[in-house]
Write an enzyme that holds these catalytic residues in place. Structure first.
Site, mmCIF file in Angstrom:
data_model
loop_
_atom_site.group_PDB
_atom_site.id
_atom_site.type_symbol
_atom_site.label_atom_id
_atom_site.label_comp_id
_atom_site.label_asym_id
_atom_site.label_seq_id
_atom_site.Cartn_x
_atom_site.Cartn_y
_atom_site.Cartn_z
ATOM 1 N N GLU A 48 0.851 -1.194 0.000
ATOM 2 C CA GLU A 48 0.000 0.000 0.000
ATOM 3 C C GLU A 48 0.882 1.237 0.000
ATOM 4 O OE1 GLU A 48 -2.426 3.000 0.179
ATOM 5 O OE2 GLU A 48 -3.225 0.983 -0.148
ATOM 6 N N GLN A 49 0.566 2.185 -0.886
ATOM 7 C CA GLN A 49 1.409 3.370 -1.008
ATOM 8 C C GLN A 49 1.253 4.354 0.144
ATOM 9 O OE1 GLN A 49 0.483 5.615 -4.516
ATOM 10 N NE2 GLN A 49 -1.687 5.860 -4.012
ATOM 11 N N ARG A 90 -17.439 3.757 5.400
ATOM 12 C CA ARG A 90 -16.331 3.126 4.678
ATOM 13 C C ARG A 90 -15.147 2.843 5.606
ATOM 14 N NH1 ARG A 90 -14.847 2.734 -0.796
ATOM 15 N NH2 ARG A 90 -16.790 3.741 -1.382
ATOM 16 N N TYR A 126 -28.472 8.703 3.704
ATOM 17 C CA TYR A 126 -28.750 7.512 4.502
ATOM 18 C C TYR A 126 -27.900 7.524 5.763
ATOM 19 C CZ TYR A 126 -24.705 5.649 1.818
ATOM 20 O OH TYR A 126 -23.486 5.459 1.210
ATOM 21 N N ASP A 185 -12.153 -1.337 -8.651
ATOM 22 C CA ASP A 185 -12.101 -0.179 -9.536
ATOM 23 C C ASP A 185 -10.923 -0.223 -10.499
ATOM 24 O OD1 ASP A 185 -14.411 1.021 -8.704
ATOM 25 O OD2 ASP A 185 -13.457 2.476 -7.388
#
Length: 394
Positions: A34-35, A108, A217, A297
């Protein structure tokens, strides 16, 4: 299954961590690069239907999810000024009974934290930070991840889960065509304590109107309200989720909309309004080489109009893990994309098309169109019923 298989994952987002947890659980040697200098996610909401929740449950996250999630009763599509209900997709118990798992609203960052802790529990040394990928080298016997600091990581299979600006995708597919949708997206999270009691049921409300729509929401066991505003804007901006814009511009964008929207916007911190461009990238028909593939993605960037981007990444992770369990690497990666290309392309294309549905100006035409499309039936027939843990793999 070859438990000695060395799996390299680029990107420690939701898709990358789900893949790591699935593969570690099957006994593989996994390393995530992970960067960023610290693990974390942006302050925004995501929606996870049963097809993704089944994977999270299989990872043993049920109890922890129940502590932080919201179980919405329905999707509601309402007219921007009158709040007239145009369509309602039942969720809650009906969704769970029909599809075998609940529908969740999640922050998230909460889901990301649960996945990171799961990966660390399975292998404390799995994740390497400050590790920015620049590309890869591939041979018949293995693959080498090239990092920006000059170091190299050897493995048997490489998974690019590094998002829309993926270095792995760029090497695999070259420059992908990108077109600005014409929309920018506002996002903000509001403590519910600032809002009037009962301002909204535990539903996901899509407010539909000319040239823009908005989604609201609840998150974090009902403590927060998530606000997303999708607005036609003449000038494209960056795609950065961390770009702040003046609250006054958000307020102006929704001038004349329903009083409930005004109340929510008025409760947003003036220094916590984020806005970014929404760009469209068409589906591709291949995202793999013999030892390298893409996920989430990186493989199929998806606009947020169907709230299924994170869901597709979670599905990808489960299906890829199943394929690697039964086939040699080259065959596994081909089987994985063969079983994911059509479904993810449909999500991408229908997400893009949904934008127009939410923007119909004439009220009567909007009523007719929602009735003809019958989103309740359509999504129940193919989107929510999919089980990435059990669907036959061809």
């Amino acid at each position: 299954m070859n438990n000695e298989l060395r799996v390299i994952i680029v990107g420690a987002g939701i898709g990358g961590l789900t893949a790591a947890a699935c593969l570690l659980g099957k006994g593989y040697r996994v390393r995530v690069h992970e960067q960023a200098s610290a693990l974390g996610e942006v302050g925004a909401g995501i929606q996870t239907s049963a097809n993704a929740v089944k994977v999270l449950y299989a990872l043993g996250l049920r109890d922890e999810l129940e502590k932080v999630a919201v179980r919405p009763k329905a999707f509601e599509f309402r007219r921007f000024d009158t709040a007239e209900l145009m369509h309602r997709i039942p969720l809650g118990e009906q969704h769970e009974q029909a599809n075998g798992a609940p529908y969740y609203h999640l922050h998230r960052a909460d889901l990301h934290d649960l996945l990171a802790r799961k990966v660390h529990a399975l292998d404390p040394d799995c994740i390497t930070l400050n590790a920015r990928a620049e590309g890869f080298e591939e041979s018949a016997s293995g693959v080498t991840l090239k990092l920006a600091d000059g170091s190299r990581v050897q493995g048997d299979v490489l998974i690019g889960a590094d998002g829309i600006k993926s270095a792995i995708r760029a090497q695999l597919l070259g420059e992908a065509p990108v077109s600005y949708t014409g929309d920018v997206a506002w996002r903000a999270v509001i403590p519910v304590a600032r809002l009037p009691a009962g301002i909204m049921e535990r539903v996901s409300t899509v407010w539909c109107g000319p040239k823009k729509h908005a989604v609201m929401y609840y998150l974090r066991a009902g403590e927060l309200m998530n606000f997303v505003g999708l607005v036609e804007h003449g000038q494209p901006e960056t795609e950065s989720w961390t770009q702040k814009r003046p609250w006054e511009e958000l307020k102006q964008d929704y001038q004349g909309w329903h009083a409930d929207i005004q109340t929510v916007i008025d409760a947003i911190d003036r220094d916590s309004c984020y806005r970014y461009a929404l760009n469209n990238r068409p589906p591709v028909d291949n995202w793999s080489t013999p030892r390298v593939t893409l996920l989430g993605d990186s493989a199929h960037p998806t606009l947020p109009y169907m709230a299924s981007g994170a869901v597709m990444a979670i599905e990808d992770a489960a299906v890829l893990a199943r394929c690697l369990e039964t086939d040699a690497v080259h065959e596994a990666l081909q089987r994985y994309q063969r079983n994911r290309l059509e479904r993810t392309a449909r999500i991408v294309n229908e997400s893009t098309a949904s934008r127009g549905l939410y923007r119909i100006e004439d009220e009567d035409e909007m009523r007719r169109t929602f009735q003809e499309k019958n989103l309740t039936r359509a999504r129940s027939e193919w989107l929510y019923t999919y089980d990435p843990l059990a669907v036959p793999l061809v």
